[in-house]
Structures are given as C-alpha cells and as structure tokens.
Design an enzyme around this catalytic site. Structure first.
Site, PDB file in Angstrom:
ATOM      1  N   ILE A   1       0.957  -1.078  -0.048  1.00 55.05           N
ATOM      2  CA  ILE A   1      -0.078  -0.007   0.006  1.00 55.05           C
ATOM      3  C   ILE A   1       0.873   1.131   0.073  1.00 55.05           C
ATOM      4  O   ILE A   1       1.969   1.227   0.793  1.00 55.05           O
ATOM      5  CB  ILE A   1      -0.990  -0.180   1.235  1.00 55.05           C
ATOM      6  CG1 ILE A   1      -1.946   1.179   1.208  1.00 55.05           C
ATOM      7  CG2 ILE A   1      -0.090   0.011   2.493  1.00 55.05           C
ATOM      8  CD1 ILE A   1      -3.030   1.028   2.064  1.00 55.05           C
ATOM      9  N   SER A   2       0.734   2.082  -0.847  1.00 58.10           N
ATOM     10  CA  SER A   2       1.753   3.336  -1.186  1.00 58.10           C
ATOM     11  C   SER A   2       1.666   4.227  -0.126  1.00 58.10           C
ATOM     12  O   SER A   2       0.570   4.188   0.897  1.00 58.10           O
ATOM     13  CB  SER A   2       1.401   4.088  -2.416  1.00 58.10           C
ATOM     14  OG  SER A   2       1.417   3.099  -3.603  1.00 58.10           O
ATOM     15  N   GLN A   3       2.905   4.924   0.301  1.00 65.08           N
ATOM     16  CA  GLN A   3       2.834   5.928   1.266  1.00 65.08           C
ATOM     17  C   GLN A   3       1.904   6.944   0.896  1.00 65.08           C
ATOM     18  O   GLN A   3       1.678   7.475  -0.301  1.00 65.08           O
ATOM     19  CB  GLN A   3       4.356   6.463   0.946  1.00 65.08           C
ATOM     20  CG  GLN A   3       4.689   7.692   1.931  1.00 65.08           C
ATOM     21  CD  GLN A   3       6.149   8.155   1.623  1.00 65.08           C
ATOM     22  OE1 GLN A   3       6.877   7.714   0.587  1.00 65.08           O
ATOM     23  NE2 GLN A   3       6.565   9.339   2.185  1.00 65.08           N
TER      24      GLN A   3
END
Length: 213
Positions: free
Chosen positions: A63-65
C-alpha cells in the site's frame, strides 16, 4: 475493525504532515482525512497505518505511502465526473481516494488474489468504481477510453503506448518510470499526436507486472 476517534485524530495529524510536505489540493487532503487507511492494511500494521510510509499487503505488493498517493492524485487534477483509469488496484486505497475525488473509476489489477479480495472489500466499504478488471495494465482498457486521467501505481520500465493512446485531448497520465528508484512523470495530451511531459523527482514503487503469455 473499527474507525475510532483515535484513528480519526491520527488521520488529522497525517493530513498536516502532507500539508507540511507541500500537498495543497484541499479535495485530496479531505479524501486522505476521511478514508480509514487502517482498513486497507493487515491488522498487525494497524498502529502504524497513519505513518507516512508504505507497508506490505498480499501478493508481495504494497500500500503506497500516503504522500505518494496524495502527490499522484494532486497531479491528476481530477474533477467530478472525470473518467479515471487506475493501473494497479492493489489494496484499493488509491481507488478509494479517486472515488472520493468524484472520479468515475476504472481499475486494473494483475494479481488475481488482490483483485478478488479488493473487489469485495471496496463494495463492503461503500465504494463503487465503475469497473474493476483482472488483467494486463500495460494494455489499459481501450473499450472504456478515452480517459480524462490515467494513474499508474507501480513502477513501469517504460511508458506503455496504449495508455497514452487512451487519453483524451487535455487528459493526464501520471506514471513512475524506471527501475529503482523511479522518476514520476506527467504527460498531458495536447493534440492527437503530441504530449507535454514533465518530471517530478524520485519515488519507489513495486514493479508494474506485464502479461507475458
């Protein structure tokens, strides 16, 4: 899992961190402040969900920053009713942000495990993307083109020509290009045959998978 006042407080702190890092789009900040990111992560990471960091999810993906999600979303300049193509559904967190921004969202996921899980999960949370697809993101979705915005949420070794072809005139493609790290690019289609390109610095993504069959 519940969305408690503690979680909501941590989201407000996260929004402030993103403001301090230069995110200015009020709609993007509002979306980040509203969506319970901890729902999209393994429960073992729940206490870290509102740190500005990427975390592992299923199928060796991440899950992206939050800053990356906000930065890409801001570059897209989505308006309500825009047709938006997302390459890499992943956990569904970026998908939820695009829905909150008023986009009519079409999304492609290459990992079948994630596709099945996320499709059910987004519905459960009340998000209704127009179309979720299991398939090859390099090909886009020509049957639903043209798009006002295309966002790629994995590192691409090159810019896929089908994605550029599926942009409307004036449409924007936001894509991280390269190995490790990638350089964030934004392409704006200025005519049937021309594009304006700008680079926005280094980011790190998992690789964009291609269907080799």
């Amino acid at each position: 899992m519940k969305d408690t006042t503690r979680h909501q407080g941590k989201r407000r702190q996260l929004v402030q961190i993103l403001k301090d890092k230069g995110i200015t789009n009020s709609l993007v900040l509002k979306a980040i402040g509203k969506i319970p990111r901890h729902f999209f992560m393994d429960s073992s990471f729940e206490h870290h969900a509102y740190q500005d960091k990427a975390f592992p999810i299923a199928a060796d993906q991440t899950i992206s920053q939050p800053y990356t999600v906000a930065f890409q979303s801001e570059l897209l300049e989505i308006e309500k009713g825009h047709n938006v193509l997302e390459i890499g559904t992943g956990s569904g967190y970026q998908t939820a942000v695009l829905c909150e921004l008023g986009g009519k969202v079409y999304s492609i996921e290459r990992q079948q495990e994630l596709y099945k899980k996320t499709k059910l999960f987004l519905t459960k949370l009340g998000y209704r993307p127009r179309y979720l697809s299991f398939g090859d993101g390099y090909k886009g979705l020509p049957e639903y083109a043209p798009f006002d915005s295309i966002i790629v949420t994995a590192g691409a070794p090159y810019v896929p020509k089908p994605l550029l072809a599926q942009l409307k005139i004036g449409g924007k493609l936001v894509i991280p290009v390269g190995d490790d790290p990638q350089i964030m690019h934004r392409y704006i289609r200025t005519s049937a045959t021309s594009f304006e390109k700008k680079e926005y610095g280094e980011f790190r993504f998992v690789p964009l998978l291609e269907d080799k069959n």
